[in-house]
Design an enzyme around this catalytic site. Structure first.
Site, PDB file in Angstrom:
ATOM      1  N   GLY A  10       0.807  -1.216   0.000  1.00 17.58           N
ATOM      2  CA  GLY A  10       0.000   0.000   0.000  1.00 17.58           C
ATOM      3  C   GLY A  10       0.839   1.264   0.000  1.00 17.58           C
ATOM      4  O   GLY A  10       2.068   1.207   0.098  1.00 17.58           O
ATOM      5  N   GLN A  11       0.180   2.414  -0.085  1.00 16.94           N
ATOM      6  CA  GLN A  11       0.921   3.673  -0.187  1.00 16.94           C
ATOM      7  C   GLN A  11       1.703   3.990   1.088  1.00 16.94           C
ATOM      8  O   GLN A  11       2.783   4.580   1.022  1.00 16.94           O
ATOM      9  CB  GLN A  11      -0.003   4.828  -0.573  1.00 16.94           C
ATOM     10  CG  GLN A  11      -1.056   5.248   0.419  1.00 16.94           C
ATOM     11  CD  GLN A  11      -1.774   6.522  -0.013  1.00 16.94           C
ATOM     12  OE1 GLN A  11      -1.369   7.225  -0.945  1.00 16.94           O
ATOM     13  NE2 GLN A  11      -2.877   6.836   0.660  1.00 16.94           N
ATOM     14  N   ASP A  35      -3.958 -14.058   4.555  1.00 18.03           N
ATOM     15  CA  ASP A  35      -5.202 -13.398   4.910  1.00 18.03           C
ATOM     16  C   ASP A  35      -5.120 -13.059   6.400  1.00 18.03           C
ATOM     17  O   ASP A  35      -5.136 -13.957   7.249  1.00 18.03           O
ATOM     18  CB  ASP A  35      -6.375 -14.337   4.622  1.00 18.03           C
ATOM     19  CG  ASP A  35      -7.714 -13.766   5.075  1.00 18.03           C
ATOM     20  OD1 ASP A  35      -7.739 -12.602   5.527  1.00 18.03           O
ATOM     21  OD2 ASP A  35      -8.724 -14.487   4.986  1.00 18.03           O
ATOM     22  N   ALA A  59      -5.398  -2.392   5.871  1.00 14.37           N
ATOM     23  CA  ALA A  59      -6.733  -1.958   6.264  1.00 14.37           C
ATOM     24  C   ALA A  59      -7.675  -1.982   5.066  1.00 14.37           C
ATOM     25  O   ALA A  59      -7.237  -1.935   3.916  1.00 14.37           O
ATOM     26  CB  ALA A  59      -6.691  -0.548   6.850  1.00 14.37           C
ATOM     27  N   THR A  61      -9.945   0.386   3.483  1.00 12.34           N
ATOM     28  CA  THR A  61     -10.080   1.844   3.595  1.00 12.34           C
ATOM     29  C   THR A  61     -11.117   2.468   2.661  1.00 12.34           C
ATOM     30  O   THR A  61     -11.258   3.682   2.642  1.00 12.34           O
ATOM     31  CB  THR A  61      -8.722   2.528   3.335  1.00 12.34           C
ATOM     32  OG1 THR A  61      -8.264   2.164   2.020  1.00 12.34           O
ATOM     33  CG2 THR A  61      -7.691   2.113   4.375  1.00 12.34           C
ATOM     34  N   THR A 100      -7.262   6.368  12.327  1.00 10.61           N
ATOM     35  CA  THR A 100      -7.835   7.405  11.480  1.00 10.61           C
ATOM     36  C   THR A 100      -8.603   8.469  12.259  1.00 10.61           C
ATOM     37  O   THR A 100      -9.075   8.216  13.384  1.00 10.61           O
ATOM     38  CB  THR A 100      -8.801   6.747  10.464  1.00 10.61           C
ATOM     39  OG1 THR A 100      -9.513   7.748   9.740  1.00 10.61           O
ATOM     40  CG2 THR A 100      -9.840   5.887  11.177  1.00 10.61           C
ATOM     41  N   ASP A 101      -8.750   9.628  11.635  1.00 12.03           N
ATOM     42  CA  ASP A 101      -9.586  10.696  12.197  1.00 12.03           C
ATOM     43  C   ASP A 101     -11.067  10.320  12.195  1.00 12.03           C
ATOM     44  O   ASP A 101     -11.876  10.928  12.891  1.00 12.03           O
ATOM     45  CB  ASP A 101      -9.381  12.000  11.418  1.00 12.03           C
ATOM     46  CG  ASP A 101      -9.669  11.860   9.932  1.00 12.03           C
ATOM     47  OD1 ASP A 101      -9.390  10.785   9.365  1.00 12.03           O
ATOM     48  OD2 ASP A 101     -10.155  12.833   9.322  1.00 12.03           O
ATOM     49  N   TYR A 124     -16.611   2.345   8.751  1.00  9.95           N
ATOM     50  CA  TYR A 124     -15.148   2.420   8.669  1.00  9.95           C
ATOM     51  C   TYR A 124     -14.568   2.934   9.984  1.00  9.95           C
ATOM     52  O   TYR A 124     -13.651   2.323  10.557  1.00  9.95           O
ATOM     53  CB  TYR A 124     -14.725   3.327   7.518  1.00  9.95           C
ATOM     54  CG  TYR A 124     -13.237   3.608   7.493  1.00  9.95           C
ATOM     55  CD1 TYR A 124     -12.324   2.592   7.244  1.00  9.95           C
ATOM     56  CD2 TYR A 124     -12.741   4.893   7.728  1.00  9.95           C
ATOM     57  CE1 TYR A 124     -10.957   2.838   7.235  1.00  9.95           C
ATOM     58  CE2 TYR A 124     -11.381   5.153   7.716  1.00  9.95           C
ATOM     59  CZ  TYR A 124     -10.495   4.124   7.467  1.00  9.95           C
ATOM     60  OH  TYR A 124      -9.139   4.369   7.462  1.00  9.95           O
ATOM     61  N   TRP A 148      -6.481  12.075   5.917  1.00  8.66           N
ATOM     62  CA  TRP A 148      -6.373  12.581   4.544  1.00  8.66           C
ATOM     63  C   TRP A 148      -5.019  12.222   3.923  1.00  8.66           C
ATOM     64  O   TRP A 148      -4.285  13.085   3.421  1.00  8.66           O
ATOM     65  CB  TRP A 148      -6.589  14.086   4.522  1.00  8.66           C
ATOM     66  CG  TRP A 148      -7.927  14.558   4.981  1.00  8.66           C
ATOM     67  CD1 TRP A 148      -8.814  13.916   5.788  1.00  8.66           C
ATOM     68  CD2 TRP A 148      -8.549  15.814   4.662  1.00  8.66           C
ATOM     69  NE1 TRP A 148      -9.933  14.673   5.997  1.00  8.66           N
ATOM     70  CE2 TRP A 148      -9.803  15.854   5.321  1.00  8.66           C
ATOM     71  CE3 TRP A 148      -8.157  16.911   3.909  1.00  8.66           C
ATOM     72  CZ2 TRP A 148     -10.666  16.932   5.230  1.00  8.66           C
ATOM     73  CZ3 TRP A 148      -9.014  17.995   3.815  1.00  8.66           C
ATOM     74  CH2 TRP A 148     -10.263  18.003   4.459  1.00  8.66           C
TER      75      TRP A 148
END
Length: 280
Positions: A10-11, A35, A59, A61, A100-101, A124, A148
């Site tokens: 992922g990023q 998995d 995650a 997302t 996360t926010d 989420y 973000w």
């Protein structure tokens, strides 16, 4: 140090692999290999590998998809994190969990502190909060909330807007959701400074706050496109399935308390990202 990174394709995970591999023994784990919702497989893998540190980036997302695929969201973001936490406890490994926010309700008018009580308004957000609960029960569990997120690997909002800007395309973007953009490179650099710090909850994002509309306009400006091509709209008009926090900027009291440098302003980070992205 032996480090396991989930979501390594992922990023965020890929940037951790890139930064840490030259100086640590890094093992990347992606969904093709294992998995993470399979407890026995995850437990056996971790017990055999015996990492000293696990950075949990994997995650589900897709925020709107989580509303309809809520079982998958709760399994991947919540239960699988619990499995990792249980396995990590068995070998005394430290677990850093990326949250996360969206765990917050978005009704505050000042940045959310680490001590604020979560009240997620989406599946989420709920699934990520469930993951937090598992991690915070650990002796060596740390929760890192960010917001973000954008980086050079994979798809994200900034890359989409940059592509639209290059086409001089009109685009509608919501102007009634306020938050703090976060450049992956800056997030990783800050997290690296937590390796020798105490466990707990930390908020990490670039400094400052803006709306998605302002964020998109800034991308257009850097791409030498007319920012007036970005048209403001409301969350209601946009009609997304999942509820988003109206306001979710993150305070960084945790970083301040341990004398870790707060990431630079989001405008500076965005300019740096776009320079590197367009130079490819």
């Amino acid at each position: 140090m032996k480090i396991l990174i989930t979501g390594s394709n992922g990023q965020l995970g890929s940037e951790f692999v890139r930064k840490l591999s030259p100086v640590h023994s890094v093992f990347g784990l992606n969904k093709v290999q294992i998995d993470i919702t399979n407890y026995e497989k995850m437990k056996n893998y971790i017990l055999e590998l015996k990492p000293e540190l696990i950075i949990h980036c994997a995650a589900f997302t897709a925020v709107d998809s989580c509303e309809t695929e809520w079982v998958k969201a709760l399994e991947v973001n919540g239960l699988a994190t619990g499995y990792l936490a249980a396995a990590a406890e068995k070998i005394g490994a430290r677990l850093l969990y990326i949250s996360t926010d969206y765990v917050f309700d978005g009704i505050k008018e000042s940045p959310y502190k680490e001590t604020d009580t979560p009240d997620p308004q989406s599946v989420y957000g709920l699934s990520k909060w469930l993951g937090e609960i598992f991690v915070l029960k650990m002796k060596k569990g740390t929760v890192i909330r960010t917001s973000w997120l954008y980086g050079h690997n994979g798809r994200n909002f900034v890359k989409t807007m940059l592509n639209f800007a290059k086409q001089n395309k009109k685009v509608k973007v919501v102007n009634d959701q306020i938050g703090s953009p976060t450049y992956v490179d800056d997030l990783v650099e800050t997290i690296l400074q937590l390796f020798d710090k105490e466990n707990g909850i930390y908020h990490i994002s670039n400094s400052g706050e803006c709306s998605w509309f302002e964020f998109a306009q800034e991308v257009y400006k850097h791409a030498s496109a007319n920012p007036k091509l970005v048209i403001p709209t409301t969350t209601k008009e946009y009609g997304a399935l999942a509820r988003r926090p109206k306001y979710s900027a993150l305070a960084k009291e945790g970083l301040k308390n341990i004398q870790v440098t707060i990431p630079r302003h989001w405008r500076d980070a965005l300019a740096d990202f776009l320079r590197k992205e367009t130079a490819k």
